[in-house]
Design a protein around this motif. Structure first.
Motif, PDB file in Angstrom:
ATOM      1  N   PRO A  86       0.823  -1.211   0.000  1.00  6.67           N
ATOM      2  CA  PRO A  86       0.000   0.000   0.000  1.00  6.67           C
ATOM      3  C   PRO A  86       0.860   1.266   0.000  1.00  6.67           C
ATOM      4  O   PRO A  86       1.946   1.292   0.576  1.00  6.67           O
ATOM      5  CB  PRO A  86      -0.783  -0.109   1.306  1.00  6.67           C
ATOM      6  CG  PRO A  86      -0.721  -1.556   1.675  1.00  6.67           C
ATOM      7  CD  PRO A  86       0.583  -2.057   1.147  1.00  6.67           C
ATOM      8  N   ALA A  87       0.364   2.309  -0.663  1.00  2.07           N
ATOM      9  CA  ALA A  87       1.101   3.572  -0.749  1.00  2.07           C
ATOM     10  C   ALA A  87       0.988   4.380   0.540  1.00  2.07           C
ATOM     11  O   ALA A  87       1.905   5.108   0.903  1.00  2.07           O
ATOM     12  CB  ALA A  87       0.588   4.383  -1.936  1.00  2.07           C
ATOM     13  N   ASP A  88      -0.129   4.254   1.239  1.00  2.00           N
ATOM     14  CA  ASP A  88      -0.365   5.020   2.467  1.00  2.00           C
ATOM     15  C   ASP A  88       0.279   4.312   3.652  1.00  2.00           C
ATOM     16  O   ASP A  88       0.533   3.105   3.619  1.00  2.00           O
ATOM     17  CB  ASP A  88      -1.875   5.163   2.688  1.00  2.00           C
ATOM     18  CG  ASP A  88      -2.248   6.268   3.653  1.00  2.00           C
ATOM     19  OD1 ASP A  88      -1.343   6.960   4.186  1.00  2.00           O
ATOM     20  OD2 ASP A  88      -3.456   6.450   3.900  1.00  2.00           O
ATOM     21  N   ARG A  89       0.517   5.037   4.722  1.00  2.00           N
ATOM     22  CA  ARG A  89       1.095   4.470   5.943  1.00  2.00           C
ATOM     23  C   ARG A  89       0.084   3.648   6.730  1.00  2.00           C
ATOM     24  O   ARG A  89       0.447   2.847   7.585  1.00  2.00           O
ATOM     25  CB  ARG A  89       1.586   5.587   6.864  1.00  2.00           C
ATOM     26  CG  ARG A  89       2.719   6.391   6.339  1.00  2.00           C
ATOM     27  CD  ARG A  89       3.079   7.518   7.275  1.00  2.00           C
ATOM     28  NE  ARG A  89       2.330   7.409   8.523  1.00  2.00           N
ATOM     29  CZ  ARG A  89       2.404   8.234   9.526  1.00  2.00           C
ATOM     30  NH1 ARG A  89       3.166   9.272   9.469  1.00  2.00           N
ATOM     31  NH2 ARG A  89       1.702   8.055  10.617  1.00  2.00           N
ATOM     32  N   ILE A  90      -1.195   3.879   6.482  1.00  2.00           N
ATOM     33  CA  ILE A  90      -2.274   3.232   7.218  1.00  2.00           C
ATOM     34  C   ILE A  90      -3.173   2.516   6.216  1.00  2.00           C
ATOM     35  O   ILE A  90      -3.490   3.054   5.159  1.00  2.00           O
ATOM     36  CB  ILE A  90      -3.087   4.280   8.012  1.00  2.00           C
ATOM     37  CG1 ILE A  90      -2.182   4.974   9.034  1.00  2.00           C
ATOM     38  CG2 ILE A  90      -4.300   3.646   8.683  1.00  2.00           C
ATOM     39  CD1 ILE A  90      -2.776   6.210   9.637  1.00  2.00           C
ATOM     40  N   ILE A  91      -3.619   1.315   6.560  1.00  2.20           N
ATOM     41  CA  ILE A  91      -4.547   0.564   5.716  1.00  2.20           C
ATOM     42  C   ILE A  91      -5.949   1.105   5.982  1.00  2.20           C
ATOM     43  O   ILE A  91      -6.416   1.090   7.122  1.00  2.20           O
ATOM     44  CB  ILE A  91      -4.488  -0.954   6.031  1.00  2.20           C
ATOM     45  CG1 ILE A  91      -3.059  -1.484   5.960  1.00  2.20           C
ATOM     46  CG2 ILE A  91      -5.447  -1.720   5.139  1.00  2.20           C
ATOM     47  CD1 ILE A  91      -2.425  -1.431   4.607  1.00  2.20           C
ATOM     48  N   ARG A  92      -6.608   1.561   4.923  1.00  2.62           N
ATOM     49  CA  ARG A  92      -7.953   2.126   5.078  1.00  2.62           C
ATOM     50  C   ARG A  92      -9.014   1.380   4.265  1.00  2.62           C
ATOM     51  O   ARG A  92     -10.174   1.767   4.274  1.00  2.62           O
ATOM     52  CB  ARG A  92      -7.929   3.603   4.718  1.00  2.62           C
ATOM     53  CG  ARG A  92      -7.156   4.442   5.729  1.00  2.62           C
ATOM     54  CD  ARG A  92      -7.386   5.935   5.541  1.00  2.62           C
ATOM     55  NE  ARG A  92      -6.950   6.682   6.693  1.00  2.62           N
ATOM     56  CZ  ARG A  92      -5.737   7.195   6.849  1.00  2.62           C
ATOM     57  NH1 ARG A  92      -4.819   7.026   5.906  1.00  2.62           N
ATOM     58  NH2 ARG A  92      -5.435   7.878   7.935  1.00  2.62           N
ATOM     59  N   LYS A  93      -8.586   0.341   3.562  1.00  3.69           N
ATOM     60  CA  LYS A  93      -9.507  -0.553   2.860  1.00  3.69           C
ATOM     61  C   LYS A  93      -9.362  -1.928   3.491  1.00  3.69           C
ATOM     62  O   LYS A  93      -8.268  -2.295   3.926  1.00  3.69           O
ATOM     63  CB  LYS A  93      -9.163  -0.617   1.370  1.00  3.69           C
ATOM     64  CG  LYS A  93      -9.403   0.675   0.642  1.00  3.69           C
ATOM     65  CD  LYS A  93      -9.066   0.529  -0.828  1.00  3.69           C
ATOM     66  CE  LYS A  93      -9.259   1.858  -1.536  1.00  3.69           C
ATOM     67  NZ  LYS A  93      -8.800   1.787  -2.924  1.00  3.69           N
ATOM     68  N   PRO A  94     -10.440  -2.713   3.516  1.00  3.78           N
ATOM     69  CA  PRO A  94     -10.345  -4.005   4.192  1.00  3.78           C
ATOM     70  C   PRO A  94      -9.270  -4.916   3.598  1.00  3.78           C
ATOM     71  O   PRO A  94      -9.248  -5.154   2.391  1.00  3.78           O
ATOM     72  CB  PRO A  94     -11.739  -4.615   3.981  1.00  3.78           C
ATOM     73  CG  PRO A  94     -12.636  -3.444   3.770  1.00  3.78           C
ATOM     74  CD  PRO A  94     -11.799  -2.426   3.042  1.00  3.78           C
ATOM     75  N   PRO A  95      -8.367  -5.403   4.437  1.00  2.56           N
ATOM     76  CA  PRO A  95      -7.410  -6.419   3.990  1.00  2.56           C
ATOM     77  C   PRO A  95      -8.163  -7.697   3.627  1.00  2.56           C
ATOM     78  O   PRO A  95      -9.328  -7.869   4.007  1.00  2.56           O
ATOM     79  CB  PRO A  95      -6.529  -6.651   5.220  1.00  2.56           C
ATOM     80  CG  PRO A  95      -6.765  -5.487   6.113  1.00  2.56           C
ATOM     81  CD  PRO A  95      -8.146  -5.011   5.824  1.00  2.56           C
ATOM     82  N   VAL A  96      -7.509  -8.613   2.940  1.00  3.13           N
ATOM     83  CA  VAL A  96      -8.135  -9.892   2.601  1.00  3.13           C
ATOM     84  C   VAL A  96      -8.139 -10.816   3.821  1.00  3.13           C
ATOM     85  O   VAL A  96      -9.025 -11.655   3.975  1.00  3.13           O
ATOM     86  CB  VAL A  96      -7.459 -10.543   1.378  1.00  3.13           C
ATOM     87  CG1 VAL A  96      -6.050 -11.000   1.678  1.00  3.13           C
ATOM     88  CG2 VAL A  96      -8.300 -11.679   0.855  1.00  3.13           C
ATOM     89  N   VAL A  97      -7.165 -10.641   4.703  1.00  8.00           N
ATOM     90  CA  VAL A  97      -7.130 -11.404   5.954  1.00  8.00           C
ATOM     91  C   VAL A  97      -6.328 -10.616   6.984  1.00  8.00           C
ATOM     92  O   VAL A  97      -5.372  -9.919   6.640  1.00  8.00           O
ATOM     93  CB  VAL A  97      -6.544 -12.833   5.757  1.00  8.00           C
ATOM     94  CG1 VAL A  97      -5.111 -12.798   5.324  1.00  8.00           C
ATOM     95  CG2 VAL A  97      -6.697 -13.682   7.011  1.00  8.00           C
ATOM     96  N   THR A  98      -6.771 -10.704   8.228  1.00  7.92           N
ATOM     97  CA  THR A  98      -5.976 -10.208   9.352  1.00  7.92           C
ATOM     98  C   THR A  98      -5.696 -11.409  10.247  1.00  7.92           C
ATOM     99  O   THR A  98      -6.504 -12.339  10.319  1.00  7.92           O
ATOM    100  CB  THR A  98      -6.686  -9.103  10.161  1.00  7.92           C
ATOM    101  OG1 THR A  98      -7.942  -9.584  10.628  1.00  7.92           O
ATOM    102  CG2 THR A  98      -6.881  -7.854   9.321  1.00  7.92           C
ATOM    103  N   VAL A  99      -4.550 -11.361  10.905  1.00  4.15           N
ATOM    104  CA  VAL A  99      -4.139 -12.478  11.747  1.00  4.15           C
ATOM    105  C   VAL A  99      -3.852 -11.951  13.148  1.00  4.15           C
ATOM    106  O   VAL A  99      -3.128 -10.965  13.312  1.00  4.15           O
ATOM    107  CB  VAL A  99      -2.866 -13.154  11.187  1.00  4.15           C
ATOM    108  CG1 VAL A  99      -2.465 -14.341  12.056  1.00  4.15           C
ATOM    109  CG2 VAL A  99      -3.053 -13.566   9.735  1.00  4.15           C
TER     110      VAL A  99
END
Length: 168
Positions: A86-99
């Motif tokens: 991602p280009a941004d420092r923060i993820i703002r769209k849902p990831p495909v998976v979180t662990v």
């Protein structure tokens, strides 16, 4: 019981935490349970496996801020997004998976709240890994189940991670 001082989103994002990053929940800065060796090994193994086997399709990393709501920032142990870094420092769209890798100090209620935040945000799959018991669980909007066949999956993205690769 004392009262917590509320902090603005802007102040949270400007703050650097020397020991470990912290989550932001509706104005409160919340410490994350920092794992120990087994916790770190599990995180590293998941990221390593995903980068080695799915490099062309996903980007995976540890401890990245994910903004799940306007006033909620979670920091999954591992975040996996489709596509490139991602280009941004923060993820703002849902990831495909979180662990989430369990730590000895994790509380069930706090974990349930995190899982709910991820699912409501639109994350299709949440993996919870317990390095102590060498078991794993998959949570989706359709329900939750223990991994019985030894493979963590995200069917919608055709991703599979064998538990044997995590627990070696």
């Amino acid at each position: 019981m004392g009262t917590a001082t509320l902090v603005s989103v802007e102040e949270y994002l400007r703050t650097s935490f020397p020991d470990a990053d912290r989550e932001y929940i509706d104005g409160r800065i919340v410490e994350r349970n920092v794992g120990e060796v087994d916790h770190s090994d599990a995180q590293t193994a998941v990221v390593h496996y995903l980068r080695a086997h799915y490099q062309e399709r996903v980007w995976a990393s540890v401890a990245v801020r994910v903004q799940v709501k306007k006033t909620r920032f979670r920091i999954p142990d591992v975040t996996v997004v489709l596509g490139s870094k991602p280009a941004d420092r923060i993820i703002r769209k849902p990831p495909v998976v979180t662990v989430e890798v369990l730590s000895p100090d994790d509380r069930a209620g706090d974990l349930e709240e995190k899982i709910n935040d991820y699912l409501v945000f639109g994350v299709p799959c949440v993996w919870v890994i317990n390095p102590e018991t060498r078991r794993a669980y998959v949570h989706t909007s359709a329900g939750s189940h223990e991994v019985r066949d030894g493979i963590l999956r995200v069917d919608s993205a055709a991703i599979e991670v064998p538990l044997s690769e995590i627990f070696g």
